[in-house]
Scaffold this active site. Structure first.
Site, PDB file in Angstrom:
ATOM      1  N   CYS A 132      -5.411  65.161 -52.283  1.00 20.95           N
ATOM      2  CA  CYS A 132      -5.848  63.783 -52.460  1.00 20.95           C
ATOM      3  C   CYS A 132      -4.967  63.182 -53.547  1.00 20.95           C
ATOM      4  O   CYS A 132      -4.233  63.876 -54.250  1.00 20.95           O
ATOM      5  CB  CYS A 132      -7.326  63.716 -52.829  1.00 20.95           C
ATOM      6  SG  CYS A 132      -7.707  64.318 -54.456  1.00 20.95           S
ATOM      7  N   HIS A 168      -7.816  74.064 -57.114  1.00 19.15           N
ATOM      8  CA  HIS A 168      -8.478  75.247 -56.549  1.00 19.15           C
ATOM      9  C   HIS A 168      -7.683  75.795 -55.362  1.00 19.15           C
ATOM     10  O   HIS A 168      -8.157  75.759 -54.230  1.00 19.15           O
ATOM     11  CB  HIS A 168      -9.905  74.889 -56.119  1.00 19.15           C
ATOM     12  CG  HIS A 168     -10.832  74.688 -57.270  1.00 19.15           C
ATOM     13  ND1 HIS A 168     -11.905  73.849 -57.246  1.00 19.15           N
ATOM     14  CD2 HIS A 168     -10.825  75.235 -58.526  1.00 19.15           C
ATOM     15  CE1 HIS A 168     -12.533  73.879 -58.413  1.00 19.15           C
ATOM     16  NE2 HIS A 168     -11.895  74.697 -59.208  1.00 19.15           N
ATOM     17  N   GLU A 177     -16.224  68.655 -62.775  1.00 23.18           N
ATOM     18  CA  GLU A 177     -16.284  67.183 -62.744  1.00 23.18           C
ATOM     19  C   GLU A 177     -17.645  66.706 -63.260  1.00 23.18           C
ATOM     20  O   GLU A 177     -17.728  65.784 -64.084  1.00 23.18           O
ATOM     21  CB  GLU A 177     -16.067  66.670 -61.313  1.00 23.18           C
ATOM     22  CG  GLU A 177     -16.118  65.146 -61.222  1.00 23.18           C
ATOM     23  CD  GLU A 177     -16.146  64.638 -59.780  1.00 23.18           C
ATOM     24  OE1 GLU A 177     -15.435  65.198 -58.925  1.00 23.18           O
ATOM     25  OE2 GLU A 177     -16.892  63.687 -59.511  1.00 23.18           O
ATOM     26  N   SER A 207     -12.483  76.659 -53.025  1.00 25.86           N
ATOM     27  CA  SER A 207     -12.468  75.193 -53.066  1.00 25.86           C
ATOM     28  C   SER A 207     -13.712  74.677 -52.355  1.00 25.86           C
ATOM     29  O   SER A 207     -13.900  74.906 -51.158  1.00 25.86           O
ATOM     30  CB  SER A 207     -11.206  74.676 -52.371  1.00 25.86           C
ATOM     31  OG  SER A 207     -11.439  73.394 -51.833  1.00 25.86           O
ATOM     32  N   ASN A 239     -14.627  71.623 -51.598  1.00 19.60           N
ATOM     33  CA  ASN A 239     -14.429  70.586 -50.572  1.00 19.60           C
ATOM     34  C   ASN A 239     -13.851  71.183 -49.284  1.00 19.60           C
ATOM     35  O   ASN A 239     -14.169  70.728 -48.186  1.00 19.60           O
ATOM     36  CB  ASN A 239     -13.622  69.401 -51.123  1.00 19.60           C
ATOM     37  CG  ASN A 239     -12.134  69.599 -51.067  1.00 19.60           C
ATOM     38  OD1 ASN A 239     -11.527  69.421 -50.033  1.00 19.60           O
ATOM     39  ND2 ASN A 239     -11.538  69.995 -52.180  1.00 19.60           N
TER      40      ASN A 239
END
Lengths: 291, 291
Positions: free
Chosen positions: B12, B40, B125, B216, B218
Site C-alpha cells: 500500500c 510484515h 497501529e 501479516s 491483512n
C-alpha cells in the site's frame, strides 16, 4: 382471572403535560385552539372538546387574537412565525424532549454537519424538526438509507418513537458512507420501556389488550409487538369494543396502552374486563417484572 | 492458462513510502534501525537487512546517536520521547492515514468525548493510537462492545485494516448505549478495495494465490475472504511454495498480495505460475473488473 396492567402504559410525560397546559388555558381563556389533534385519541379529543379545546387543521383557519396551543409534537419555525402574524397568544406545549431534538438539529447544522432525521417523513414531529434546518435528509426505510450518497460529514437525530432496530440498521449502513458521522440517539426512553414491557407482558399472559387510537402510530407499534409473541392480542380504542367470547378459557389478561391513551379510558377497560371475569379478583397493577 | 493479477494487491502507499524512506536514509547513514519489523514480510525484511535496515525490538536496544525509523504503523508519544532521550535521529515514516487517526483521537478527547478504538489491541497501529489519549476503550470483539457501559458521549476511530463488518456490528450496538456518538470511519480505502477485489477475483477463477507474510494480518484476512468463496485458495510467502499438482485441470489463476508484499515477490510468483502453465500466454494484468 388475573389482570396485569403494564406500569408504562398510557400518557407519556410530554402528552400529559400538553393536555394539562391546554386544560389550564381553557380556565382562563374559555376556548383554546389546538393546531392539529392535541393527542391521537378520538375519545380524549371529544372530552377535551367539551372542556373548550377545539381542533383546527391549519394556520389559515385561525381567528386572530385567540389562544393557540402547539401540541407535544412541536412545529416548524415558519408555523410560529405565521401564528405571530395572526397576533394570537401561543401556548407552546412542545415536549421538551422534542424541543431538544430540534435544538440538536440546529446545532449540528451550525457545526457544518448536513442533518439527517431518522423517522416518518409525514409525522408532525418529524416535520417540525425538519423545519428547523435546511433540506435535511429524512430516512424512513432501508431503501432511503441505501440511497444516501457518500459524504464527508453527516449529523443524525431520531424521531422520539423510532423503532430501535431501524436505528441499528441505518447506522450500520451509514457508517460506511460517511467519513465523520455524529449520531444523537434521541429515541424517547418512555417509548422503549413501554415497548419492552408490552413484549414481556404478552409472553406471560393468555390474552393482551392494547388500548389507544387506531390512528396512533405508537399504539399500533405496541399492538404489532404484542401480536408477534401472543396471537390473542387486541387493539381497542375503548371498553365497548371488548367481546365476552375473547375470554373463554383465558386465565390471565395483560393490559397496556399507547402514549396518548388517558388514564380514564384505561380504567374503563380494566373495569369492563373485571365485570366479564365475574370473579372480582383484585387487579394486580404493575405486576410485570420488566419495569 | 489465464493468469489474472489483482490491481490492488501488494504494497500500500504507506508501506511503499516507509520502505523508500528507510532505503533513502541508509544511503546517507549506512545503517538505519527499525523499531519493530519495518513490514510484515520475512523475505523483504531479509532484503532490507542487506541494504542496512536492521530491526530492533525495543527502545532499550537503541544505540545513542544512531538513526531510527518509525514504521508506517506509528508509535505512542512516549516512544518518541524515549527516542529523543537517546539522542537519536528520528525518521518518522508513520503512514499519514494513521497519523490522521492519532490526530482525530486527540481532537475527540479535546471535545470531551471518551475515545474508543475499534481494532486489535495488540497491533502496533492500535497501540500507537491508544498512546495519544487517556485510557481509551479498545474493542476487538462483539463481547468487548457489549461490555461498554451506557454513556452520554463516545468518540470512535477505527484501525486502518479493520474488518468493515465489525464496524457495522459495533456501531449498531453502541448507538443504543451512547446518547451522542461521533464515529470516524478511518478504515483505509486501500484495504477495502483489496479485500473486495480478492473476493470478486476468487469467484471468477479456478485457483487463487494470496502472497504475503504468514504473520501479516491483512494478508491472512485476504486469504480467508478468498477461501470462503473459492476452496482452491493458497496463502504463500514466496514462489518456491507453489506446487505443480495444484494446477491439474486449472484453467484460470487469480493472484493477489497483502499490503506488505513487495512487487518483486509478486513477479517471482507470476513467473513461476507461467513456467508451470508452459503455454507462455501473455499475463492479463488487472483483468479483474472490480477495480
Amino acid at each position: 382471572m388475573k389482570i396485569v396492567i403494564a406500569r408504562s402504559g398510557g400518557f407519556c410525560w410530554g402528552v400529559k403535560r400538553a393536555v394539562n397546559m391546554a386544560i389550564e388555558a381553557t380556565k382562563e381563556k374559555g376556548i383554546v385552539y389546538s393546531l392539529g389533534e392535541l393527542i391521537h385519541n378520538p375519545q380524549e379529543i371529544k372530552r377535551l372538546e367539551n372542556l373548550g379545546i377545539k381542533k383546527i387543521n391549519s394556520v389559515d383557519e385561525i381567528i386572530p387574537e385567540t389562544t393557540v396551543i402547539i401540541r407535544s409534537h412541536g412545529v416548524p419555525p415558519k408555523t410560529i412565525k405565521a401564528l405571530k402574524e395572526k397576533n394570537v397568544k401561543i401556548i407552546d406545549a412542545t415536549c421538551p424532549f422534542v424541543k431538544a431534538i430540534q435544538d440538536k438539529a440546529v446545532s449540528l447544522e451550525k457545526e457544518h454537519f448536513p442533518v439527517c432525521i431518522l423517522g416518518n417523513s409525514k409525522h408532525p414531529e418529524v416535520i417540525g424538526i425538519a423545519g428547523h434546518v435546511r433540506d435535511p435528509f429524512i430516512l424512513e426505510t432501508k431503501e432511503d438509507v441505501e440511497k444516501i450518497p457518500e459524504m464527508p460529514k453527516l449529523g443524525v437525530v431520531c424521531q422520539t418513537t423510532l423503532n430501535s432496530e431501524f436505528l441499528s440498521l441505518a447506522t450500520s449502513i451509514l457508517v460506511h458512507k460517511i467519513k465523520e458521522i455524529k449520531i444523537y440517539n434521541t429515541i424517547c426512553k418512555a417509548t422503549k420501556v413501554r415497548q419492552e414491557e408490552a413484549r414481556k407482558l404478552a409472553q406471560e399472559v393468555d390474552l393482551m389488550i392494547i388500548i389507544g387510537g387506531k390512528n396512533s402510530s405508537n399504539t399500533t407499534k405496541l399492538y404489532l409487538i404484542s401480536k408477534k409473541v401472543n396471537k390473542n392480542s387486541y387493539h381497542i380504542e375503548s371498553a365497548d369494543e371488548i367481546k365476552e367470547e375473547w375470554f373463554d378459557n383465558i386465565k390471565s389478561v395483560g393490559i397496556t396502552a399507547g402514549a396518548s391513551t388517558p388514564q380514564w379510558i384505561i380504567e374503563e377497560v380494566v373495569g369492563r374486563v373485571e365485570t366479564i371475569s365475574k370473579r372480582g379478583q383484585a387487579v394486580e397493577r404493575g405486576f410485570c417484572k420488566t419495569t
